[in-house]
Design a protein around this motif. Structure first.
Motif, short mmCIF file in Angstrom:
data_model
loop_
_atom_site.label_atom_id
_atom_site.label_comp_id
_atom_site.label_asym_id
_atom_site.label_seq_id
_atom_site.Cartn_x
_atom_site.Cartn_y
_atom_site.Cartn_z
N GLY A 1 0.81 -1.20 0.00
CA GLY A 1 0.00 0.00 0.00
C GLY A 1 0.85 1.25 0.00
N LEU A 2 0.37 2.29 -0.67
CA LEU A 2 1.14 3.53 -0.80
C LEU A 2 0.60 4.67 0.05
CD1 LEU A 2 1.80 3.54 -4.65
CD2 LEU A 2 3.32 2.73 -2.82
N SER A 3 -0.66 4.61 0.41
CA SER A 3 -1.27 5.72 1.15
C SER A 3 -1.27 5.44 2.65
CB SER A 3 -2.69 5.97 0.66
OG SER A 3 -3.48 4.80 0.85
N VAL B 1 -5.81 -15.25 10.87
CA VAL B 1 -4.86 -16.36 11.00
C VAL B 1 -4.50 -16.56 12.47
CG1 VAL B 1 -2.55 -17.19 10.41
CG2 VAL B 1 -3.94 -16.06 8.67
N GLY B 2 -4.38 -15.46 13.20
CA GLY B 2 -4.08 -15.56 14.62
C GLY B 2 -5.11 -16.35 15.38
N GLN B 3 -6.37 -16.31 14.93
CA GLN B 3 -7.42 -17.11 15.55
C GLN B 3 -7.25 -18.59 15.24
OE1 GLN B 3 -9.82 -15.86 17.65
NE2 GLN B 3 -8.69 -13.94 17.44
N GLN B 4 -6.62 -18.87 14.10
CA GLN B 4 -6.40 -20.25 13.68
C GLN B 4 -5.13 -20.84 14.28
OE1 GLN B 4 -8.56 -21.96 11.75
NE2 GLN B 4 -9.93 -20.19 11.50
N VAL B 5 -4.13 -19.98 14.49
CA VAL B 5 -2.83 -20.43 14.99
C VAL B 5 -2.51 -19.63 16.25
CG1 VAL B 5 -0.42 -20.88 14.40
CG2 VAL B 5 -2.14 -20.82 12.58
N PRO B 6 -3.03 -20.04 17.38
CA PRO B 6 -2.80 -19.28 18.63
C PRO B 6 -1.31 -19.11 18.92
CG PRO B 6 -4.50 -20.94 18.94
CD PRO B 6 -3.89 -21.21 17.59
N GLY B 7 -0.96 -17.90 19.35
CA GLY B 7 0.42 -17.63 19.69
C GLY B 7 1.31 -17.26 18.52
N VAL B 8 0.73 -17.20 17.31
CA VAL B 8 1.55 -16.86 16.14
C VAL B 8 2.07 -15.43 16.27
CG1 VAL B 8 -0.37 -16.01 14.73
CG2 VAL B 8 1.66 -16.94 13.62
N GLU B 9 3.32 -15.23 15.88
CA GLU B 9 3.93 -13.89 15.90
C GLU B 9 3.72 -13.25 14.53
OE1 GLU B 9 8.40 -11.89 16.04
OE2 GLU B 9 8.12 -14.00 16.58
N VAL B 10 3.17 -12.04 14.50
CA VAL B 10 2.87 -11.36 13.24
C VAL B 10 3.81 -10.17 13.07
CG1 VAL B 10 1.13 -10.15 11.87
CG2 VAL B 10 0.45 -12.05 13.37
N GLU B 11 4.40 -10.05 11.88
CA GLU B 11 5.26 -8.91 11.56
C GLU B 11 4.89 -8.38 10.19
OE1 GLU B 11 10.04 -7.78 11.39
OE2 GLU B 11 9.37 -9.69 12.23
N PHE B 12 4.88 -7.05 10.06
CA PHE B 12 4.53 -6.41 8.79
C PHE B 12 5.79 -5.89 8.10
CE2 PHE B 12 0.35 -6.62 10.44
CZ PHE B 12 -0.53 -6.44 9.38
N VAL B 13 5.82 -6.05 6.78
CA VAL B 13 6.85 -5.44 5.94
C VAL B 13 6.13 -4.45 5.03
CG1 VAL B 13 8.54 -5.80 4.11
CG2 VAL B 13 8.39 -7.44 6.01
N GLU B 14 6.35 -3.17 5.25
CA GLU B 14 5.71 -2.11 4.46
C GLU B 14 6.65 -1.71 3.31
OE1 GLU B 14 2.85 -0.77 4.39
OE2 GLU B 14 1.90 -1.35 6.29
N LEU B 15 6.27 -2.06 2.09
CA LEU B 15 7.15 -1.79 0.95
C LEU B 15 7.26 -0.30 0.65
CD1 LEU B 15 6.28 -4.72 -1.48
CD2 LEU B 15 7.94 -4.62 0.38
N ARG B 16 6.24 0.47 1.02
CA ARG B 16 6.31 1.92 0.80
C ARG B 16 7.54 2.52 1.47
NH1 ARG B 16 4.66 5.91 4.09
NH2 ARG B 16 3.74 4.36 5.49
N GLU B 17 7.89 1.99 2.63
CA GLU B 17 9.04 2.50 3.37
C GLU B 17 10.38 2.05 2.77
OE1 GLU B 17 8.35 1.05 7.27
OE2 GLU B 17 6.55 2.27 7.60
N LEU B 18 10.32 1.07 1.87
CA LEU B 18 11.54 0.51 1.28
C LEU B 18 11.70 0.87 -0.20
CD1 LEU B 18 11.18 -3.07 2.82
CD2 LEU B 18 12.78 -1.30 3.57
#
Length: 202
Positions: free
Chosen positions: A9-11, A27-44
């Motif tokens: 996303g750009l905005s 997905v977190g509801q399906q896989v309890p305890g899962v660690e979620v991380e975001f990669v924002e391509l706009r910043e890269l």
């Protein structure tokens, strides 16, 4: 387990980021305890362009590559430009080392202004990640402007998240003791995909 969301996303705020958040929460509801991380391509974006010229990734881009490669599952979300994924989105995955995504479960998703572009999932995103040898879940999620708050989108999100969660859990290696040693039991991807059933793209 680690789930990584790659958002192009750009905005700010971004409907693309919002869709990634909805999917990762499901997905977190399906896989309890899962660690979620975001990669924002706009910043890269600048580092991605420089990598094409210099052949070397900057520190931020290198860290993003490492995050993606280390993930147990990926959610990739792009806005639709000219009936396809964005150039920034494609450039990021073009720069990943060969076979970095081989065997990795991936949920493909996209956002756009009109439902007419929903075929981007099957005509662009799915072929791209199949070429990269990732395991693409049967259900993709497309969200047009009119889909937010309407019936249908939450159900597609839940179905796709369930499929990704199943694959991620299937990747967990079951250790079975035998005598003094242990050996790894891995369920082939074909069996895991068959267990998901015939999800539809939406």
């Amino acid at each position: 387990m680690k789930l990584v969301v790659v958002s192009a996303g750009l905005s700010v705020p971004s409907s693309t980021r919002l869709l990634g958040e909805r999917l990762s929460a499901a997905v977190g509801q399906q896989v309890p305890g899962v660690e979620v991380e975001f990669v924002e391509l706009r910043e890269l974006a600048v580092e991605i362009a420089q990598n094409f010229v210099s052949g070397f990734p900057g520190a931020g881009l290198r860290a993003a590559f490492e995050t993606v490669v280390a993930a147990d599952g990926l959610i990739v979300v792009t806005p639709v430009f000219s009936a396809s994924y964005s150039g920034l989105f494609k450039s990021f995955f073009d720069l990943l080392e060969k076979d970095s995504l081989a065997g990795k479960p991936v949920l493909v998703a996209a956002t756009g202004g009109t439902a007419r572009h929903s075929l981007v999932l099957d005509h662009a995103l799915r072929p791209l990640f199949s070429y990269l040898r990732a395991v693409v879940v049967p259900t993709g999620v497309y969200a047009a402007s009119e889909d937010w708050g309407a019936q249908g989108l939450p159900e597609r999100i839940e179905r796709a998240a369930g499929e990704l969660g199943t694959l991620m859990r299937g990747l967990s290696v079951a250790r079975v003791p035998e005598a003094r040693d242990e050996f790894e039991v891995v369920v082939p991807f074909e069996q895991r995909l068959a267990a998901l059933g015939g999800g539809t793209t939406g």
